[in-house]
Design a protein around this motif. Structure first.
Motif, PDB file in Angstrom:
ATOM      1  N   GLU B 194      30.306  58.088  47.006  1.00  0.00           N
ATOM      2  CA  GLU B 194      30.382  56.751  46.292  1.00  0.00           C
ATOM      3  C   GLU B 194      29.331  55.853  46.705  1.00  0.00           C
ATOM      4  O   GLU B 194      28.853  55.129  45.909  1.00  0.00           O
ATOM      5  N   THR B 195      29.033  55.938  48.102  1.00  0.00           N
ATOM      6  CA  THR B 195      27.723  55.051  48.405  1.00  0.00           C
ATOM      7  C   THR B 195      26.382  55.320  47.571  1.00  0.00           C
ATOM      8  O   THR B 195      25.722  54.367  46.963  1.00  0.00           O
ATOM      9  N   ILE B 196      26.120  56.695  47.375  1.00  0.00           N
ATOM     10  CA  ILE B 196      24.960  57.124  46.561  1.00  0.00           C
ATOM     11  C   ILE B 196      25.291  56.488  45.145  1.00  0.00           C
ATOM     12  O   ILE B 196      24.266  55.801  44.566  1.00  0.00           O
ATOM     13  N   ASN B 197      26.464  56.541  44.582  1.00  0.00           N
ATOM     14  CA  ASN B 197      26.641  55.844  43.135  1.00  0.00           C
ATOM     15  C   ASN B 197      26.431  54.579  43.141  1.00  0.00           C
ATOM     16  O   ASN B 197      25.631  54.098  42.272  1.00  0.00           O
ATOM     17  N   GLU B 206      26.064  61.508  37.453  1.00  0.00           N
ATOM     18  CA  GLU B 206      24.683  61.079  37.232  1.00  0.00           C
ATOM     19  C   GLU B 206      23.984  61.317  38.357  1.00  0.00           C
ATOM     20  O   GLU B 206      24.657  60.955  39.524  1.00  0.00           O
ATOM     21  N   GLY B 207      22.714  61.663  38.235  1.00  0.00           N
ATOM     22  CA  GLY B 207      21.732  61.460  39.293  1.00  0.00           C
ATOM     23  C   GLY B 207      20.477  61.004  39.071  1.00  0.00           C
ATOM     24  O   GLY B 207      20.094  60.814  38.004  1.00  0.00           O
ATOM     25  N   CYS B 208      19.806  60.502  40.162  1.00  0.00           N
ATOM     26  CA  CYS B 208      18.307  59.992  39.762  1.00  0.00           C
ATOM     27  C   CYS B 208      17.253  60.807  40.426  1.00  0.00           C
ATOM     28  O   CYS B 208      17.793  61.158  41.654  1.00  0.00           O
ATOM     29  N   ARG B 230      24.894  65.420  45.148  1.00  0.00           N
ATOM     30  CA  ARG B 230      26.164  65.211  45.339  1.00  0.00           C
ATOM     31  C   ARG B 230      26.694  64.179  46.409  1.00  0.00           C
ATOM     32  O   ARG B 230      26.923  63.015  46.218  1.00  0.00           O
ATOM     33  N   ASN B 231      26.509  64.785  47.610  1.00  0.00           N
ATOM     34  CA  ASN B 231      26.758  63.611  48.616  1.00  0.00           C
ATOM     35  C   ASN B 231      25.665  63.778  49.673  1.00  0.00           C
ATOM     36  O   ASN B 231      25.674  63.800  50.983  1.00  0.00           O
ATOM     37  N   THR B 232      24.510  64.007  49.365  1.00  0.00           N
ATOM     38  CA  THR B 232      23.330  64.007  50.100  1.00  0.00           C
ATOM     39  C   THR B 232      22.023  63.477  49.343  1.00  0.00           C
ATOM     40  O   THR B 232      22.002  63.378  48.023  1.00  0.00           O
ATOM     41  N   GLY B 271      22.221  57.226  56.147  1.00  0.00           N
ATOM     42  CA  GLY B 271      22.223  58.659  55.820  1.00  0.00           C
ATOM     43  C   GLY B 271      21.830  59.249  57.262  1.00  0.00           C
ATOM     44  O   GLY B 271      21.174  58.574  58.145  1.00  0.00           O
ATOM     45  N   SER B 272      22.615  60.462  57.493  1.00  0.00           N
ATOM     46  CA  SER B 272      22.335  61.152  58.740  1.00  0.00           C
ATOM     47  C   SER B 272      21.584  62.327  58.317  1.00  0.00           C
ATOM     48  O   SER B 272      22.316  63.136  57.511  1.00  0.00           O
TER      49      SER B 272
END
Ligand SMILES: Cc1cc2nc3c(=O)[nH]c(=O)nc-3n(C[C@H](O)[C@H](O)[C@H](O)COP(=O)(O)OP(=O)(O)OC[C@H]3O[C@@H](n4cnc5c(N)ncnc54)[C@H](O)[C@@H]3O)c2cc1C
Ligand SMILES: Cc1cc2nc3c(=O)[nH]c(=O)nc-3n(C[C@H](O)[C@H](O)[C@H](O)COP(=O)(O)OP(=O)(O)OC[C@H]3O[C@@H](n4cnc5c(N)ncnc54)[C@H](O)[C@@H]3O)c2cc1C
Ligand SMILES: Nc1ncnc2c1ncn2[C@@H]1O[C@H](COP(=O)(O)O)[C@@H](O)[C@H]1O
Lengths: 326, 430, 275
Positions: B194-197, B206-208, B230-232, B271-272
């Protein structure tokens, strides 16, 4: 189903340190559950007099010795048969292979649930709250087991802080003879013996000699191997010695190698870098042989021998009656 | 199990598995040899794959293959010490996107499994150490196992950028020169989906994909990338080894410099670090492409240097799959004809040249000459920074005209003649 | 001879563990997969037996999810393989009944495992009970005496060893310190690549369920805490030396011969060398 059973291990008649800690934890849990605490052990494992020291209400003496049941299979089945009859709700033991084997077999034969390497067990609103250590110590897992319909079996990591555990004074212990309910194909012991030094793994060795870069040449290797042989010590090495191929990788001592906990550690030509010291800090006695008086290892050693190892080792070998290394 | 096959493929990367799939489908007895335990485990990529021929090669791939995100937003950023000018293009496409970000362990395992399902034999955890040469023909390979010889009429080497097999087979005469090779350094940072979105203005899967050049390179020929999985987040740089050697700039410092740039830092907030990797990548396309075929041997994917950097993105994965398939087709014909000589295998090169792989290689043959222009990493980001700063009203002059902004920004930056010359070169080569 | 080998896929977090699904699972972003030394030793020991005993077969049962990790073991000489999918939240012990149902009708003569495959969480001992076979744990060496009888050497720790005679059928758990060499041969690797792996998903109604995963607390006993009653400088030094408390070392110097005599005396006092 409120009674608690604790499997007690003995060494020369005395209750082992770990078992003492587990008995203490079990007593607290038995009180919480409002049941009695039963202690079980192999026959001839614990002397009568030692029994009164343990805070248990009833003592079950299993109808066979550890020698009759080397891997713990009989004891496990035996206890498994008694779970229902004795209204046991919780069975505990110290976190070692024998305890784990016995409780796992008891749980399998009585349809109970077994949890290994628990850090702590608590009763929370009618359920067992089990705090397990997983991913070799990096993560704790908390599991819930409803108490009413299940019997919990757990090996506990002794977390005693070394202060002697709480003991009631003379405690009336009723001793119950347990009649043999099970028999099975049990392996027969042929002999028990001490392995030769070179077959003893670094992690279990009582005496460890470490070869450092200070003597890292063919002669040094021969000298230190002969010395280790003469005193029945297992030979290990520091990173530099292993990287240069004098010893195989499984002989490395330290952060990225084996952590050793011997009675006696002797570092020859080892400076004592932190990465190495982390691997030897559990040693009872540390000896350093080093030509440099302020080598870090000598600072933390019980006995610091200052001098050239290429002179001291031959003198030691001669003193120990070994044949000289050419 | 006999150790004689029709074709041996060295490497279960994208090129290798694609070749094996093509040949297994045609009923050939194929053996893929991969040194890693899990395919893709040792492979590093920035992570944007353009679909290339996949729609036609594996029709249902979009629903089957493990994809991280579909690229709906792509941009190029000019970075200075305190500013970022980002030009981006975004569109919603309900009939599917052309590019996606990938996790190589999942994707390579999926593709290798497709080849196995089609009948290929996959040996993992097995290292190819040498080729077996008999009177000028490659007759098989030697693996690290005891009695480790495997025989085949054709060997396809898809073993990545520093292809040992191509060298052993004598297809790569000279050693690779530093200027022909880029060094990729990459980090993967974990961030909740969700943070990335929220942070990148994305919905669902969707991605960028952003690429950057700028002052952080301090003159080194290279660039940086930031992709959403997805989550990285995948963040890294690719820099030319020759250029690094000349300027003796520490490549690790370039990445740190880039990550700590104020605007970039905001992208990475929270981000870790979960993975750090480095890998070589071919850079000069056609110039580096060695002899593509020999008696009983074909070279494909990174091993053949089939990677094109047109300044806007590096593309190697789609070319690896396309060239792998092409090699597979050629091998099928030659096995059926029972002739694995270089003359027969030459059709691989002609096919490749006619495909988009060859055409693009020729088209972008000289982009690396353009991209090596140090001004791209130094003067031009500052120029764009000046222009944007003024035009968008971040400076005191109220609504300056375009021409005056341009004139002022050029002063002391780069001569107009130089700008035109560079512009013409970019026009011609990119 | 029918041999089964139980192997568990291990997961280890690299660096500080990252959690997922609100602390119910470990995020696989920074975990690596590996096979425990003792499980590999079990597989290699089985391969050695298969080489010696004519027409024997090895059937691998793999608790885990990655087929390629499994394949790296099959190359050591496996003939058949089952992949038993487990999800990390399940308590493996509660699956033992189901696992025994898969094994029981195969009538294995020997079940080999390490301390993870069927080991650590009591699965091995429980299986030996449910299958009614003899159990040997912490195994170091195994020799065949006759078709049914074996001599097993196990470790009791601290260098003490125990030799046992044991009759098949048996379940044997190899120890961490078991020496094991032997690399896959090409023919085995080729055969392994073609093994049809049967997959099972164990669906048992779990009695216990996972509440949460967290970083260890209360602090495990083994973590080192410098003594509180010493100066900050000394406390830091202790931490730097990995927790080795500074000891008032007595020193031996001088002529090597005298030094050696005194050290041998010290060793006698420590009962390392007999008087
Ligand atoms: C990430 C990491 C992990 C590491 N992990 C480990 C590990 O697990 N285990 C490990 O051991 N190291 C490890 N190291 C390496 C460690 O930091 C040291 O480099 C290493 O332990 C030093 O080895 P040494 O003491 O044998 O050699 P040195 O440090 O070179 O010491 C040689 C010593 O011999 C003495 N000496 C020289 N000649 C003589 C002589 N004739 N007679 C007597 N004494 C003599 C010298 O005075 C000196 O004190 C690691 C390092 C890193 C960076
Ligand atoms: C930092 C970086 C960023 C990139 N970004 C992108 C991008 O965004 N988009 C894009 O399309 N491309 C990108 N690329 C390029 C892309 O990663 C490669 O072009 C592509 O992976 C090439 O695939 P391949 O199958 O030819 O080689 P690889 O993927 O390298 O596969 C080779 C395989 O062979 C195996 N192998 C090697 N030697 C042996 C041996 N001796 N025996 C057995 N097996 C062996 C390896 O284990 C590996 O699995 C990037 C590359 C880098 C380094
Ligand atoms: N010399 C170079 N080698 C490799 N990549 C480069 C080079 N110069 C610029 N780049 C950029 O580096 C980034 C790499 O992105 P990618 O590899 O597609 O993830 C892109 O912005 C490329 O344009």
């Amino acid at each position: 189903m409120n009674n608690v059973l604790v499997f007690i291990e003995g060494e020369e008649g005395k209750i082992t340190e770990d078992s003492k800690n587990i008995v203490k934890d079990s007593k607290k849990l038995a009180d919480l559950l409002g049941g009695s605490l039963i202690g079980a052990a192999y026959s001839e494992a614990i002397s009568q007099e030692e029994l009164t020291q343990a805070a248990i209400d009833v003592f079950w003496e299993l109808p066979f010795t550890l020698d009759d049941d080397p891997c713990g299979q009989l004891a496990g089945s035996e206890i498994g048969c008694l779970v229902g009859e004795a209204k046991l709700g919780l069975l505990l033991s110290a976190n070692n292979l024998l305890g784990e084997t016995i409780l796992a077999i008891a749980a399998a034969s009585s349809d109970g649930v077994f949890f290994h390497s628990c850090r702590q067990i608590s009763i929370d609103a009618g359920d067992f709250k089990i705090h397990q250590s997983t991913y070799n110590g990096k993560v704790d897992e908390v599991r819930i087991l409803p108490k009413h319909s299940n019997v919990a079996f757990a090996t506990i990591i002794p977390s005693g802080t070394g202060r002697n555990p709480y003991f009631e004074k003379k405690n009336p212990v009723t001793v119950q003879k347990v009649n043999p309910l099970v028999n099975g194909m049990v392996p027969k012991i042929m002999e028990t013996f001490k392995a030769k030094a070179e077959n003893i793994d670094l992690t279990e060795a009582e005496v460890v000699v470490a070869m450092g870069d200070g003597i890292a040449n063919e002669k040094g290797l021969k000298l230190v191997s002969q010395f280790a042989n003469l005193i029945g010590a297992t030979l290990g090495g520091s990173r530099i010695v292993v990287d240069n191929g004098f010893l195989p990788h499984n002989k490395l001592i330290g952060l990225t190698g084996n952590v050793v906990a011997p009675r006696l550690y002797i570092g020859v030509g080892v400076s004592g870098a932190p990465h190495h010291l982390i691997g030897i800090k559990e040693s009872d006695v540390i000896v350093g042989i080093n030509s440099d008086p302020n080598a870090p290892l000598l600072k933390v050693a019980d006995l610091a021998i200052i001098g050239d190892a290429f002179e001291i080792l031959p003198a030691l070998i001669e003193g120990l009656g070994g044949d000289q290394v050419v | 199990m006999s150790s004689k096959f029709d074709v041996i493929v060295v490497g279960a990367g994208l090129a290798g598995s694609a070749a094996a799939l093509e040949m297994a489908r045609a009923g050939l007895n194929v053996c893929i040899i991969e040194r890693a335990i899990v395919p893709g485990e040792k492979n590093v990529t920035g992570g944007v794959m353009f679909k290339g021929i996949l729609d036609e090669f594996i029709p249902n791939w979009k629903n089957e293959a493990p994809i991280e995100r579909w690229i709906s937003k792509k941009g190029i950023g000019m970075v200075t010490a305190e500013s970022l000018s980002l030009m981006q293009y975004e569109t919603e496409r309900n009939d599917g996107y052309n590019a996606c970000t990938l996790n190589r362990v999942h994707f390579d395992s999926w593709l290798a499994n497709k080849a196995e399902e089609a009948g290929a034999t996959l040996l993992t955890n097995t290292l190819v150490e040498d080729v077996i040469l008999e009177d000028g023909f490659v007759k098989g390979v030697k693996t690290h196992h005891a009695d480790g010889f495997i025989y085949a009429d054709i060997v396809i080497c898809a073993d990545g950028v520093n292809s040992l097999v191509a060298q052993k087979a004598g297809l790569r005469k000279q050693d690779i020169k530093p200027k022909d090779i880029g060094l990729g350094i990459k980090e993967i940072l974990s961030l909740p989906e969700e943070t990335i979105n929220e942070r990148f203005g994305l919905k669902g899967s969707e991605g960028c994909a952003y690429e950057f050049v700028g002052e952080f390179l301090n003159g080194v020929y290279g660039g940086a990338f930031l992709y959403t999985n997805r989550n990285t987040l995948s963040i890294g740089i690719v820099v030319n080894l020759g250029s690094i050697a000349e300027t003796s700039v520490n490549s690790r410092a370039i990445l740190e410099h880039f990550k700590n740039q104020p605007q970039i830092k905001k992208f990475l907030e929270g981000g870790s670090l979960v993975e750090y990797s480095a890998h070589l990548v071919p850079e000069v396309g056609l110039d580096m492409v060695p002899q593509l075929y020999g008696n009983g041997i074909l070279v494909t994917g990174d091993a053949a240097g089939l990677v094109i950097n047109n300044g806007f993105s590096i593309q190697g994965m789609n070319y690896a799959i396309a060239s792998g398939r092409e090699a597979g087709k050629t091998a099928v014909d030659c096995i059926r004809k029972g002739n694995a000589s270089a003359r027969e295998l030459a059709s691989y090169k002609t096919q490749l040249d006619q495909s988009f792989v060859g055409k693009n290689l020729k088209k972008f043959q000289n982009t690396h000459k353009v991209l090596a222009n140090p001004r791209i990493g130094r003067e031009y980001p500052v120029l764009i920074d000046n222009i944007a700063k003024n035009l968008f009203g971040f400076e005191d002059t109220i609504q300056p005209s375009l021409s005056s902004t341009l004139k002022n920004s050029l002063r002391g930056n780069v001569s107009p003649w130089q700008l035109i010359k560079d512009g013409f070169e970019i026009w011609r080569y990119m | 001879m029918k041999i089964a080998v139980l192997i568990k896929e291990k997961q280890a977090p690299v660096g500080t563990p990252l959690f997922s699904q609100n602390h119910k699972g470990l995020s696989e972003l920074n975990t690596t997969l590996f096979i425990d030394e003792s499980d590999s030793a079990a597989m290699k020991e089985a391969a050695k037996l298969k080489a010696k005993i004519p027409n024997s077969e090895i059937h691998v049962y793999y608790f885990g999810n990655n087929p390629y990790m499994l394949r790296s073991l099959l190359g050591l000489g496996a003939d058949e393989a089952d992949l038993i999918k487990i999800n990390d939240e399940q308590n493996l012990f509660e699956m033992t009944k189901k696992v025994s149902e898969i094994l029981v009708d195969q009538k294995f003569d020997l079940i080999m495992t390490g301390q993870q495959g069927g080991g650590a969480n009591g699965v091995g001992p429980a299986l030996s009970n449910l299958l009614g076979v003899t159990l040997i744990n912490s195994l170091l060496e195994l020799e065949q005496v006759s078709t049914e009888n074996y001599v097993a050497t196990r470790t009791l720790g601290r260098g003490r060893r125990q030799k046992l005679t044991v009759q098949l059928p048996a379940l044997m758990m190899c120890d961490q310190t078991m020496e094991h060499d032997g690399e896959p041969s090409l023919s085995n690797v080729l055969q392994a690549a073609k093994i049809k792996v049967k997959e099972h998903v164990l669906t048992t109604q779990m009695k216990s369920d996972r509440m949460t995963l967290q970083t260890p607390s209360p602090r495990p006993k083994k973590i080192y805490m410098p003594d509180s009653n010493i100066s900050a400088h000394k406390r830091l030094k202790q931490i730097l030396t990995g927790g080795v408390k500074e000891r008032t070392a007595n020193r031996l110097e001088g002529n090597p011969r005298d030094v050696a005599q005194q050290f041998i005396h010290f060793l006698k006092k420590q009962e390392v060398v007999k008087k």
